[in-house]
Design an enzyme around this catalytic site. Structure first.
Site, mmCIF file in Angstrom:
data_model
loop_
_atom_site.group_PDB
_atom_site.id
_atom_site.type_symbol
_atom_site.label_atom_id
_atom_site.label_comp_id
_atom_site.label_asym_id
_atom_site.label_seq_id
_atom_site.Cartn_x
_atom_site.Cartn_y
_atom_site.Cartn_z
ATOM 1 N N GLU A 444 80.090 37.897 44.080
ATOM 2 C CA GLU A 444 79.697 39.248 44.497
ATOM 3 C C GLU A 444 80.142 39.501 45.904
ATOM 4 O OE1 GLU A 444 79.231 41.702 43.171
ATOM 5 O OE2 GLU A 444 77.897 43.085 44.241
ATOM 6 N N ASP A 517 74.270 36.207 46.227
ATOM 7 C CA ASP A 517 73.021 36.212 47.210
ATOM 8 C C ASP A 517 71.810 35.954 46.699
ATOM 9 O OD1 ASP A 517 74.737 36.445 49.448
ATOM 10 O OD2 ASP A 517 74.438 38.685 49.416
ATOM 11 N N ASP A 519 69.238 37.378 47.143
ATOM 12 C CA ASP A 519 68.230 38.495 47.282
ATOM 13 C C ASP A 519 68.385 39.327 46.002
ATOM 14 O OD1 ASP A 519 70.963 39.804 47.035
ATOM 15 O OD2 ASP A 519 70.692 40.572 48.956
ATOM 16 N N ASP A 521 69.873 42.385 45.028
ATOM 17 C CA ASP A 521 71.343 42.700 44.449
ATOM 18 C C ASP A 521 71.726 41.493 43.734
ATOM 19 O OD1 ASP A 521 70.778 45.274 45.310
ATOM 20 O OD2 ASP A 521 71.753 45.019 47.100
#
Ligand code: 1YM
Length: 652
Positions: A444, A517, A519, A521
């Site tokens: 990503e 990641d 996180d 997202d």
């Protein structure tokens, strides 16, 4: 055991293979447990509970019992209690010992004496109490007959003493307590509440009226938020009608007609019932059961339902001119779009095909289901024109979409056939083309993608950066998936097609690694890609090709020494090992790492850590995905927070 064998030998003049097994007694069960309970892994461990509960359910179906308690006790000991008649304690003639002792020490005894209607050689079913006894470190059975409480204890299948009276009682019922043998269940002896819950719920649905109470009484077991023991009371007067409605709970899809349609037929000793309902989604979910056993591979009952449903709907559409003379018939895929259905049959001579014993073979059941659907469903549709209309509208829409998808697919095929292998523009491909060696990193973000391209070993590592709007495949039909700018590069790069066209032999990379990641997202991307693979390339997941990269969360540095930590605990450990006072850098994202760091920490096969995504249990995975991609925020957040756990522990 010796004694039992002798008695048996006198009794049976002609031996066939199955009787020779009986002669071997419980030793045979301990020698080859897999033959009796399928596996000695987690599945087999849980199977022990179902065997005991099955006997209690039979007692409920016989009309003598309305309550079954299942308790998980400390040490992963299981206790099952029912308030039925109690297993008979009288002397069983042939064996000369109490019937209850026979039930627990002689293989297949349950079926012989139980004589309960439908309960018959259903694959793993009915091997019964003696198998559980053989595979338990210890087992205790207590029977209350309204006067006395009787008790007998066994160790690894051998009785420690004869049946004895341990007290008086005015009640009746059976209690079985056992501890699975760690010598047999070498993988794990830990019970999973949710696995038991799923299966017991299914049994409660299939046996309308049964009340099963599951409680986790382990000190270290599952708790409610207020610290009390986790408990579920499973009781569905609606039977498979409730089951059908449950299939839609928590899903995005809503029912499009109010009533669950219910069909039932009985013929001599055979019974068939079907409950189904259409919903606004596109998936179809058809569960079939024979003698309460989930026939995962379907069989005569399931195919008869699908075929006769298609036939009946086509006949209705012709009769009411919804299909014109020149229109082709609806296909079964059209008729099954958005269908949730439960097919349950009970029969006395169930025959199973296939290795897994999960496919019903009786042709008579096929014809019984066919005529039931043909007759009862056409009447139902004519009696309920409003319901018939929404169903037919739905089928019509599915048919139109299928034709559109067909065109989109042909277009894509004709595009690809010119250039033979058309690869997405952004793919940084690797040099080698042996899928046993090659890996595709799906990354990503462009900056992380850039670092990955620089840091990789370009011989065998290909990088595909993702951009654009991600499609939630749970909400879309296949024709949308083809055109999606984020997904179609993935499909092209993998080279193996999609949906019914998926051909794993064409797969260009043996490992497909999602790198995003740590996180929210990143989790979103991971979830969407996993959902996509699960729905459109399930084989990719099933065969273990999908991985989740694990970038480190911290860099811990002191002087020249540098380490990467993947959790808070590891970070603290490294700080301690370096003698305190270390510099700690928290990585906010993959984009922060340069090419070298990314290689060192996340891509170098020597040092990287990855999670392999597994798909052991299709139904559970299916529900998890529906939950995740549905409307409710809470399950999704939980998933996002526990993504690693999800891949490892939830078996998807
Ligand atoms: C916690 C497990 O096994 N309950 C149970 C088992 C039996 C009976 C009642 C029972 C069955 C019959 C007659 C019959 C079984 N009995 C036998 C056998 N709970 C649990 N509750 N009386 C009582 O089927 O005729 C096998 S299972 F063979 F001894 F009759």
């Amino acid at each position: 055991m010796e004694e039992n064998q002798n008695v048996k030998e006198q009794e049976n003049q002609n031996y066939d293979a199955s009787q020779i097994q009986v002669l071997e007694g419980l030793e045979a069960v301990r020698k080859r447990p897999g033959m009796y309970i399928g596996s000695t892994g987690e599945r087999g461990l849980h199977h022990l509970v179902y065997e005991i509960v099955d006997n209690a359910i039979d007692e409920t179906l016989a009309g003598y019992c309305d309550r079954i308690e299942v308790n998980i006790l400390d040490g992963d000991v299981i206790e099952v209690v029912d308030n039925g008649r109690g297993i008979p304690v009288g002397i069983q003639e042939k064996m000369g010992i109490p019937a209850v002792s026979v039930v627990f020490t002689v293989l297949h005894a349950g079926g012989k004496f139980g004589g309960s209607g439908y309960k018959v050689s259903g694959g793993l079913h009915g091997v019964g109490a003696s198998v559980v006894n053989a595979l338990s470190e210890w087992l205790e059975v207590q029977v209350s007959d309204g006067e006395h409480v009787y008790m007998q204890r066994f160790r690894r299948g051998d009785s420690e003493h004869e049946l004895k009276i341990i007290g008086d009682t005015a009640e009746t019922g059976t209690r079985v307590i056992f501890k699975p043998d760690a010598e047999i269940f070498t993988d794990t002896t830990r019970y999973d509440y949710d696995i038991l819950l799923t299966r017991l719920r299914e049994q409660a649905f299939l046996n309308a009226g049964v009340r099963i109470i599951l409680t986790d009484k382990r000190e270290d077991g599952d708790k409610n938020e207020d610290g009390t023991n986790r408990q579920d009371i499973l009781h569905f007067e609606g039977g498979i009608k409730s089951f059908c409605a449950y299939l839609l709970e928590g899903k995005r899809a809503e029912p499009i007609h109010e009533d669950v349609i219910y069909l039932k037929a009985e013929q001599k000793d055979n019974m068939a019932e079907i409950a189904f309902q259409y919903n606004s989604g596109f998936d179809s979910k058809i569960l079939s059961f024979a003698n309460n056993m989930h026939t995962v591979d379907g069989g005569t009952h399931e195919s008869a339902f699908k075929n006769s449903l298609t036939r009946t709907i086509n006949a209705y559409a012709r009769k009411f001119k919804i299909l014109k003379d020149n229109d082709p018939n609806f296909k079964s895929d059209d008729v099954q779009e958005g269908l949730a259905a439960v097919v349950s049959v009970k029969l006395t001579d169930a025959q199973f095909e296939s290795q897994t014993k999960a496919k019903l073979g009786n042709t008579s059941m096929g014809s019984m289901v066919s005529s039931m659907v043909n007759e009862q469903l056409s009447l139902y549709l004519e009696d309920h024109p409003a319901t018939a209309k929404v169903i037919l509208d739905k089928v019509m829409a599915a048919s139109t979409a299928r034709e559109a998808a067909q065109k989109a697919r042909e277009l894509q095929r004709s595009k690809t056939s010119f250039t033979k292998v058309r690869m997405p523009d952004k793919l940084a491909d690797c040099i080698w083309d042996n899928p046993e060696l090659t890996e595709l990193y799906i990354v990503e973000g462009d900056s992380a993608g850039g670092s990955a391209v620089k840091g990789r070993d370009r011989n065998y590592q290909a990088i595909l950066p993702l951009w654009g709007k991600m499609l939630n495949v749970e909400k879309a039909r296949i024709d949308k998936v083809y055109g999606n700018e984020k997904l179609s590069p993935v499909v092209m790069a993998l080279g193996a097609g999609i949906g019914d066209d998926f051909d794993i032999s064409k797969l260009r990379y043996g490992k497909v690694i999602i790198m995003a990641d740590a996180d929210v997202d990143g989790s979103h991307i991971r979830t969407l890609l996993l959902t996509f693979f699960f729905r459109y390339m399930p084989q990719l997941v099933e065969e273990g090709h999908v991985y989740i990269a694990q970038p480190p969360l911290f860099e811990v540095k002191k002087g020249k020494q540098k380490r990467y930590a993947f959790s808070d605990e590891e970070r603290d450990q490294y700080i301690a090992e370096l003698g305190g006072n270390a510099d700690v850098q928290r990585y906010k994202g993959l984009g922060e790492m340069d090419a070298e760091q990314l290689w060192e920490t996340t891509m170098d096969p020597q040092f990287r850590s990855m999670l392999r995504v597994r798909l052991d249990d299709f139904d559970r995975a299916d529900r998890v995905f529906s939950d995740l991609m549905g409307d409710e925020v809470e399950p999704r957040r939980e998933f996002i927070e526990q993504n690693a756990k999800f891949a490892e522990n939830l078996d998807i």
